[in-house]
Design a protein around this motif. Structure first.
Motif, PDB file in Angstrom:
ATOM      1  N   HIS A  34       9.604 124.109  34.492  1.00  0.00           N
ATOM      2  CA  HIS A  34       9.683 125.195  33.646  1.00  0.00           C
ATOM      3  C   HIS A  34      10.680 125.260  32.453  1.00  0.00           C
ATOM      4  O   HIS A  34      11.447 124.344  32.378  1.00  0.00           O
ATOM      5  CB  HIS A  34      10.341 126.160  34.699  1.00  0.00           C
ATOM      6  CG  HIS A  34       9.434 126.902  35.662  1.00  0.00           C
ATOM      7  ND1 HIS A  34       9.208 126.105  36.966  1.00  0.00           N
ATOM      8  CD2 HIS A  34       8.696 127.906  35.774  1.00  0.00           C
ATOM      9  CE1 HIS A  34       8.334 126.789  37.679  1.00  0.00           C
ATOM     10  NE2 HIS A  34       8.063 127.876  36.959  1.00  0.00           N
ATOM     11  N   ALA A  35      10.103 126.164  31.281  1.00  0.00           N
ATOM     12  CA  ALA A  35      10.672 126.080  30.258  1.00  0.00           C
ATOM     13  C   ALA A  35      12.453 126.720  30.282  1.00  0.00           C
ATOM     14  O   ALA A  35      12.409 127.982  31.059  1.00  0.00           O
ATOM     15  CB  ALA A  35      10.063 126.832  29.220  1.00  0.00           C
ATOM     16  N   TYR A  36      13.189 126.331  29.584  1.00  0.00           N
ATOM     17  CA  TYR A  36      14.489 127.117  29.506  1.00  0.00           C
ATOM     18  C   TYR A  36      14.600 127.100  28.109  1.00  0.00           C
ATOM     19  O   TYR A  36      15.086 125.887  27.562  1.00  0.00           O
ATOM     20  CB  TYR A  36      15.645 126.212  30.322  1.00  0.00           C
ATOM     21  CG  TYR A  36      16.816 126.815  30.223  1.00  0.00           C
ATOM     22  CD1 TYR A  36      17.213 128.003  30.219  1.00  0.00           C
ATOM     23  CD2 TYR A  36      17.992 125.675  29.690  1.00  0.00           C
ATOM     24  CE1 TYR A  36      18.565 128.593  30.119  1.00  0.00           C
ATOM     25  CE2 TYR A  36      19.272 126.163  29.317  1.00  0.00           C
ATOM     26  CZ  TYR A  36      19.511 127.602  29.356  1.00  0.00           C
ATOM     27  OH  TYR A  36      20.795 128.153  29.134  1.00  0.00           O
ATOM     28  N   VAL A  37      14.521 128.011  27.601  1.00  0.00           N
ATOM     29  CA  VAL A  37      14.848 128.248  26.108  1.00  0.00           C
ATOM     30  C   VAL A  37      15.982 129.288  25.992  1.00  0.00           C
ATOM     31  O   VAL A  37      15.938 130.278  26.547  1.00  0.00           O
ATOM     32  CB  VAL A  37      13.472 129.176  25.441  1.00  0.00           C
ATOM     33  CG1 VAL A  37      13.409 129.135  23.980  1.00  0.00           C
ATOM     34  CG2 VAL A  37      12.190 128.099  25.818  1.00  0.00           C
ATOM     35  N   TYR A  38      16.719 128.641  24.852  1.00  0.00           N
ATOM     36  CA  TYR A  38      18.089 129.513  24.872  1.00  0.00           C
ATOM     37  C   TYR A  38      18.188 129.563  23.322  1.00  0.00           C
ATOM     38  O   TYR A  38      17.792 128.774  22.550  1.00  0.00           O
ATOM     39  CB  TYR A  38      19.358 129.018  25.402  1.00  0.00           C
ATOM     40  CG  TYR A  38      19.469 127.515  25.096  1.00  0.00           C
ATOM     41  CD1 TYR A  38      20.223 127.302  24.233  1.00  0.00           C
ATOM     42  CD2 TYR A  38      19.125 126.366  25.772  1.00  0.00           C
ATOM     43  CE1 TYR A  38      20.789 125.839  23.643  1.00  0.00           C
ATOM     44  CE2 TYR A  38      19.392 125.125  25.500  1.00  0.00           C
ATOM     45  CZ  TYR A  38      20.118 124.861  24.387  1.00  0.00           C
ATOM     46  OH  TYR A  38      20.629 123.631  23.958  1.00  0.00           O
ATOM     47  N   ALA A  39      19.039 130.584  22.634  1.00  0.00           N
ATOM     48  CA  ALA A  39      19.428 130.917  21.451  1.00  0.00           C
ATOM     49  C   ALA A  39      20.767 129.934  21.178  1.00  0.00           C
ATOM     50  O   ALA A  39      21.470 129.951  21.799  1.00  0.00           O
ATOM     51  CB  ALA A  39      19.504 132.325  21.156  1.00  0.00           C
ATOM     52  N   TYR A  96      18.553 130.598  16.079  1.00  0.00           N
ATOM     53  CA  TYR A  96      17.442 129.196  16.388  1.00  0.00           C
ATOM     54  C   TYR A  96      17.357 129.084  18.103  1.00  0.00           C
ATOM     55  O   TYR A  96      18.300 129.789  18.555  1.00  0.00           O
ATOM     56  CB  TYR A  96      18.037 128.222  15.476  1.00  0.00           C
ATOM     57  CG  TYR A  96      18.081 128.017  14.298  1.00  0.00           C
ATOM     58  CD1 TYR A  96      17.041 128.214  13.304  1.00  0.00           C
ATOM     59  CD2 TYR A  96      19.247 128.185  13.700  1.00  0.00           C
ATOM     60  CE1 TYR A  96      16.994 128.308  12.153  1.00  0.00           C
ATOM     61  CE2 TYR A  96      19.499 128.306  12.253  1.00  0.00           C
ATOM     62  CZ  TYR A  96      18.374 128.231  11.426  1.00  0.00           C
ATOM     63  OH  TYR A  96      18.562 128.464   9.957  1.00  0.00           O
ATOM     64  N   PHE A  97      16.472 128.577  18.225  1.00  0.00           N
ATOM     65  CA  PHE A  97      16.045 128.343  19.712  1.00  0.00           C
ATOM     66  C   PHE A  97      16.100 126.731  20.125  1.00  0.00           C
ATOM     67  O   PHE A  97      15.871 125.912  19.187  1.00  0.00           O
ATOM     68  CB  PHE A  97      14.922 128.932  20.637  1.00  0.00           C
ATOM     69  CG  PHE A  97      14.679 130.417  20.145  1.00  0.00           C
ATOM     70  CD1 PHE A  97      15.448 131.037  21.063  1.00  0.00           C
ATOM     71  CD2 PHE A  97      14.244 131.041  18.878  1.00  0.00           C
ATOM     72  CE1 PHE A  97      15.355 132.482  20.813  1.00  0.00           C
ATOM     73  CE2 PHE A  97      14.189 132.350  18.792  1.00  0.00           C
ATOM     74  CZ  PHE A  97      14.820 133.092  19.766  1.00  0.00           C
TER      75      PHE A  97
END
Length: 189
Positions: A52-57, A62-63
């Motif tokens: 699964h994607a774990y996307v954070y700022a 920016y990410f």
């Protein structure tokens, strides 16, 4: 290959640089990992199933995109640091505010550039199942044979910086640091 199906078409790039981040179940736990202190609303996807994607700022603007890679209730992920653009390169350049036909390295070298070029954000892509063929964001094996990787310490962090958990395609033009990287070369089957 990381592929993102968008309204503008498919954007895809070969993953050429990653960094591993270990969960709190490891001995020793990884103080640079977002999962170090356990699950929170922000990092809960890390404690779910792999793929699964774990996307954070970062910097509020920016990410960075990661892929979970441990079994449920354990945490661990791989930060996607660089891609070799393959498909949708003109759209990647537009997403980055660059002229078409520029250097590939400027499109997708570095985790934030990569997310910007691929059009990834926390709101739209966090928690996506990247191994589900119906998902708009996927990781796929295209059969590309990697002969050698370079293992180096991670970069851009303040703790556990000397841990050899960064993996790059040796000599690839799109990786951070380019041709001057030093580390252990690992030959793959």
């Amino acid at each position: 290959v990381l592929a993102h199906r968008t309204a503008a078409g498919v954007l895809a790039g070969r993953i050429v640089e990653v960094e591993a981040y270990l969960g709190p179940h490891n001995d020793p736990p990884d103080p640079a990992a977002h999962a170090y202190r356990g699950p929170t609303p922000r990092n809960s996807v890390l404690f779910g199933p792999a793929g699964h994607a774990y996307v954070y700022a970062i910097y509020g603007r920016y990410f960075c995109a990661n892929i979970t890679c441990e079994s449920e209730n354990k945490a661990g992920c791989v930060l996607l640091r660089a891609l070799e653009p393959l498909t949708g390169v003109a759209q990647m350049a537009r997403n980055r505010g660059l002229a078409a036909g520029g250097k590939s390295r400027l499109l997708t070298s570095g985790p934030s550039r990569l997310c910007q070029a691929m059009g990834l954000s926390r709101t739209a892509h966090n928690e996506m199942d990247v191994v589900d063929h119906a998902s708009p964001l996927q990781v796929r094996d295209d059969g590309y044979a990697v002969g050698e990787v370079l293992v180096t310490p991670r970069i851009g962090i303040h703790e556990a910086v000397d841990w050899p958990l960064r993996f790059v395609l040796a000599g690839h033009a799109c990786v951070s640091g380019g041709k001057n990287l030093k580390g252990q070369r690992i030959h793959l089957g």
